[in-house]
Design a protein around this motif. Structure first.
Motif, PDB file in Angstrom:
ATOM      1  N   ARG A  20       0.853  -1.182   0.000  1.00 21.18           N
ATOM      2  CA  ARG A  20       0.000   0.000   0.000  1.00 21.18           C
ATOM      3  C   ARG A  20       0.885   1.227   0.000  1.00 21.18           C
ATOM      4  O   ARG A  20       1.741   1.400   0.862  1.00 21.18           O
ATOM      5  CB  ARG A  20      -0.904   0.016   1.214  1.00 21.18           C
ATOM      6  N   PRO A  22       1.248   5.453   0.014  1.00 21.26           N
ATOM      7  CA  PRO A  22       0.505   6.670   0.340  1.00 21.26           C
ATOM      8  C   PRO A  22       0.234   7.476  -0.931  1.00 21.26           C
ATOM      9  O   PRO A  22       0.891   7.282  -1.956  1.00 21.26           O
ATOM     10  CB  PRO A  22       1.447   7.423   1.281  1.00 21.26           C
ATOM     11  N   TRP A  23      -0.727   8.388  -0.872  1.00 19.74           N
ATOM     12  CA  TRP A  23      -1.127   9.144  -2.055  1.00 19.74           C
ATOM     13  C   TRP A  23       0.030   9.947  -2.633  1.00 19.74           C
ATOM     14  O   TRP A  23       0.145  10.105  -3.837  1.00 19.74           O
ATOM     15  CB  TRP A  23      -2.306  10.062  -1.731  1.00 19.74           C
ATOM     16  N   TRP A  24       0.911  10.459  -1.784  1.00 22.86           N
ATOM     17  CA  TRP A  24       1.989  11.318  -2.264  1.00 22.86           C
ATOM     18  C   TRP A  24       3.083  10.524  -2.972  1.00 22.86           C
ATOM     19  O   TRP A  24       3.870  11.092  -3.718  1.00 22.86           O
ATOM     20  CB  TRP A  24       2.581  12.149  -1.127  1.00 22.86           C
ATOM     21  N   ILE A  26       2.613   8.571  -5.370  1.00 26.40           N
ATOM     22  CA  ILE A  26       2.247   8.618  -6.783  1.00 26.40           C
ATOM     23  C   ILE A  26       2.164  10.062  -7.261  1.00 26.40           C
ATOM     24  O   ILE A  26       2.591  10.389  -8.375  1.00 26.40           O
ATOM     25  CB  ILE A  26       0.900   7.895  -7.013  1.00 26.40           C
ATOM     26  N   ALA A  27       1.638  10.943  -6.427  1.00 27.51           N
ATOM     27  CA  ALA A  27       1.398  12.335  -6.837  1.00 27.51           C
ATOM     28  C   ALA A  27       2.697  13.109  -7.047  1.00 27.51           C
ATOM     29  O   ALA A  27       2.813  13.860  -8.024  1.00 27.51           O
ATOM     30  CB  ALA A  27       0.535  13.041  -5.796  1.00 27.51           C
TER      31      ALA A  27
END
Length: 68
Positions: A20, A22-24, A26-27
């Motif tokens: 898993r 975290p969003w950051w 990928i961002a």
């Protein structure tokens, strides 16, 4: 007398991999890629392209193709 069994809740216990991010994770690379792409495709802001009109012309044509 049989012992009670417990259900496996983790995919790693069955041989799978559970990753898993975290969003950051990928961002941030996506934002960095877009920023560098825009810097390359905008010859007006590039100091190195100002001396050679051929490179500036090629970059301008690439920018026009991308923006269409």
């Amino acid at each position: 007398m049989s012992a009670p069994t417990h259900p496996r809740t983790h995919p790693a216990a069955t041989g799978g991999v559970d990753i898993r991010l975290p969003w950051w994770a990928i961002a941030l690379p996506a934002v960095a890629f877009v920023t560098l792409l825009l810097l390359i495709l905008n010859p007006a802001d590039a100091q190195a392209a100002a001396g050679d009109p051929t490179i500036g012309h090629i970059l301008e044509r690439a920018r026009e193709l991308v923006l269409r």
